[in-house]
Design a protein around this motif. Structure first.
Motif, PDB file in Angstrom:
ATOM      1  N   LEU A 125      -6.532  20.860  -2.413  1.00 33.09           N
ATOM      2  CA  LEU A 125      -6.819  19.683  -1.583  1.00 33.09           C
ATOM      3  C   LEU A 125      -6.318  19.871  -0.150  1.00 33.09           C
ATOM      4  O   LEU A 125      -6.993  19.448   0.810  1.00 33.09           O
ATOM      5  CB  LEU A 125      -6.191  18.435  -2.211  1.00 33.09           C
ATOM      6  CG  LEU A 125      -6.920  17.912  -3.445  1.00 33.09           C
ATOM      7  CD1 LEU A 125      -6.053  16.900  -4.199  1.00 33.09           C
ATOM      8  CD2 LEU A 125      -8.260  17.278  -3.065  1.00 33.09           C
ATOM      9  N   GLN A 126      -5.167  20.486   0.008  1.00 33.74           N
ATOM     10  CA  GLN A 126      -4.663  20.745   1.376  1.00 33.74           C
ATOM     11  C   GLN A 126      -5.687  21.577   2.146  1.00 33.74           C
ATOM     12  O   GLN A 126      -5.972  21.306   3.327  1.00 33.74           O
ATOM     13  CB  GLN A 126      -3.322  21.504   1.310  1.00 33.74           C
ATOM     14  CG  GLN A 126      -2.172  20.749   0.665  1.00 33.74           C
ATOM     15  CD  GLN A 126      -1.546  19.688   1.564  1.00 33.74           C
ATOM     16  OE1 GLN A 126      -1.977  19.478   2.690  1.00 33.74           O
ATOM     17  NE2 GLN A 126      -0.523  19.021   1.044  1.00 33.74           N
ATOM     18  N   GLU A 127      -6.271  22.573   1.451  1.00 29.09           N
ATOM     19  CA  GLU A 127      -7.245  23.444   2.114  1.00 29.09           C
ATOM     20  C   GLU A 127      -8.559  22.714   2.380  1.00 29.09           C
ATOM     21  O   GLU A 127      -9.122  22.789   3.476  1.00 29.09           O
ATOM     22  CB  GLU A 127      -7.490  24.680   1.251  1.00 29.09           C
ATOM     23  CG  GLU A 127      -8.420  25.697   1.894  1.00 29.09           C
ATOM     24  CD  GLU A 127      -8.613  26.940   1.029  1.00 29.09           C
ATOM     25  OE1 GLU A 127      -9.588  27.669   1.274  1.00 29.09           O
ATOM     26  OE2 GLU A 127      -7.802  27.164   0.119  1.00 29.09           O
ATOM     27  N   LYS A 128      -9.051  21.973   1.375  1.00 30.56           N
ATOM     28  CA  LYS A 128     -10.346  21.300   1.515  1.00 30.56           C
ATOM     29  C   LYS A 128     -10.326  20.221   2.599  1.00 30.56           C
ATOM     30  O   LYS A 128     -11.346  19.942   3.234  1.00 30.56           O
ATOM     31  CB  LYS A 128     -10.744  20.644   0.187  1.00 30.56           C
ATOM     32  CG  LYS A 128     -11.319  21.594  -0.870  1.00 30.56           C
ATOM     33  CD  LYS A 128     -11.651  20.828  -2.129  1.00 30.56           C
ATOM     34  CE  LYS A 128     -12.314  21.696  -3.199  1.00 30.56           C
ATOM     35  NZ  LYS A 128     -13.689  22.093  -2.848  1.00 30.56           N
ATOM     36  N   LEU A 129      -9.172  19.569   2.789  1.00 35.99           N
ATOM     37  CA  LEU A 129      -9.126  18.398   3.668  1.00 35.99           C
ATOM     38  C   LEU A 129      -8.425  18.661   4.998  1.00 35.99           C
ATOM     39  O   LEU A 129      -8.234  17.733   5.786  1.00 35.99           O
ATOM     40  CB  LEU A 129      -8.440  17.239   2.941  1.00 35.99           C
ATOM     41  CG  LEU A 129      -9.179  16.725   1.701  1.00 35.99           C
ATOM     42  CD1 LEU A 129      -8.364  15.659   0.978  1.00 35.99           C
ATOM     43  CD2 LEU A 129     -10.553  16.173   2.084  1.00 35.99           C
ATOM     44  N   GLN A 130      -8.071  19.916   5.248  1.00 36.55           N
ATOM     45  CA  GLN A 130      -7.322  20.193   6.477  1.00 36.55           C
ATOM     46  C   GLN A 130      -8.121  19.865   7.743  1.00 36.55           C
ATOM     47  O   GLN A 130      -7.539  19.562   8.793  1.00 36.55           O
ATOM     48  CB  GLN A 130      -6.869  21.654   6.505  1.00 36.55           C
ATOM     49  CG  GLN A 130      -7.986  22.679   6.485  1.00 36.55           C
ATOM     50  CD  GLN A 130      -7.448  24.102   6.415  1.00 36.55           C
ATOM     51  OE1 GLN A 130      -6.263  24.330   6.688  1.00 36.55           O
ATOM     52  NE2 GLN A 130      -8.293  25.056   6.069  1.00 36.55           N
ATOM     53  N   HIS A 131      -9.452  19.888   7.638  1.00 43.10           N
ATOM     54  CA  HIS A 131     -10.279  19.617   8.823  1.00 43.10           C
ATOM     55  C   HIS A 131     -10.691  18.143   8.919  1.00 43.10           C
ATOM     56  O   HIS A 131     -11.355  17.756   9.890  1.00 43.10           O
ATOM     57  CB  HIS A 131     -11.539  20.486   8.773  1.00 43.10           C
ATOM     58  CG  HIS A 131     -12.456  20.131   7.647  1.00 43.10           C
ATOM     59  ND1 HIS A 131     -12.190  20.496   6.344  1.00 43.10           N
ATOM     60  CD2 HIS A 131     -13.612  19.410   7.627  1.00 43.10           C
ATOM     61  CE1 HIS A 131     -13.161  20.031   5.565  1.00 43.10           C
ATOM     62  NE2 HIS A 131     -14.031  19.368   6.311  1.00 43.10           N
TER      63      HIS A 131
END
Length: 273
Positions: A125-131
């Motif tokens: 989730l950190q990776e998917k939502l970083q943008h």
């Protein structure tokens, strides 16, 4: 059958104090409270929810005359550090992690088995939502809160899509809902209501001398309201996006403080009577 109503149809706990107290039937209320939106106003970011000195005093004085527990979706240590009182019980992570006076420390509910899945989901989730501007992935010990309060309306669906993709890949987890939050939790039949009843049992309060009273503001508190129907009292603070199983309502955090002070006085009068 759980009875649910619209929040605005509930009687005020302050305006109907005499009627509410009559439901105690000579018993002392054991008091359980959510933290955010109940003891402190809802704020933009979790770390900004600071307990006022007046509310801390009200809690301390109430805990001197009956059992008081804070039951929160926050990590137990986090809510302990915010409240700063050692005469209360704390049930963090929706009741998966419970401590209290006398050295009480327990992790009922069996959530430890879900820790590897939570670790993996957090990273994804950190990776998917970083943008996604304004999104916040908050890892707790037994949950992941995905906050979208500060996300633009046209990007909220992207946040939900990321959450759903993780849930589809991880049957060990399930979704919970809060105010502008999606929460990933262990897929176990355990919630705030079960934590309240566990505490009642553990503290020897499930006899004819005590009645559970739960105050909360969020959808996650509905499990406790439902659990207490017919055997306790539920009080909703404000309103949320669904019908409620609570029996009374308070309008604000300030009304909660006034109610707690009155409750303290009532219990003192009973013990002196």
């Amino acid at each position: 059958m759980i009875q649910k109503r619209e929040a605005q149809d509930l009687p005020s706990a302050l305006n109907q104090l005499h009627e509410l107290k009559a439901q105690f039937q000579g018993k002392t209320p054991a008091v359980f409270l959510d933290y955010d939106g109940c003891l402190t106003p809802i704020v933009q970011r979790p770390e900004m929810a600071i307990l006022s000195d007046e509310m801390r005093t009200a809690l301390h004085e109430l805990a001197a005359v009956t059992k008081v527990a804070v039951v929160s979706g926050r990590d137990r240590k986090n809510v302990e550090d915010l409240v700063k009182l050692d005469n209360l019980y704390f049930a963090g992570s929706h009741g998966f992690d419970i401590t209290g006076p006398g050295g009480m420390a327990s992790e009922p509910g069996g959530a430890k088995a879900a820790l590897p899945a939570l670790d993996k989901a957090d990273g994804i989730l950190q990776e998917k939502l970083q943008h996604v501007a304004g999104s916040l992935v908050e890892r707790k010990r037994y949950a992941i809160a995905v906050h979208f309060r500060n996300v633009a309306e046209d990007q909220v669906q992207e946040v939900r899509k990321a959450v759903d993709e993780v849930l589809d890949a991880m049957p060990e987890l399930k979704i919970g809902y809060g105010k502008k939050i999606y929460e990933l939790k262990p897929n176990i039949d355990w919630h705030k209501g079960k934590a309240v009843m566990w505490l009642m049992q553990e503290l020897g309060l499930n006899d004819d001398n005590y009645i559970p009273l739960y105050i909360g503001d969020d959808i996650t508190d509905e499990d406790a309201f439902a659990e207490l129907q017919g055997q306790g009292i539920g009080i909703l603070v404000g309103e949320h996006d669904d019908q409620t199983a609570a029996t009374y309502r308070l309008e604000s955090v300030e009304e909660v403080r006034v109610f707690l002070q009155d409750l303290t006085d009532t219990i003192k009068q009973k013990s002196n009577g």
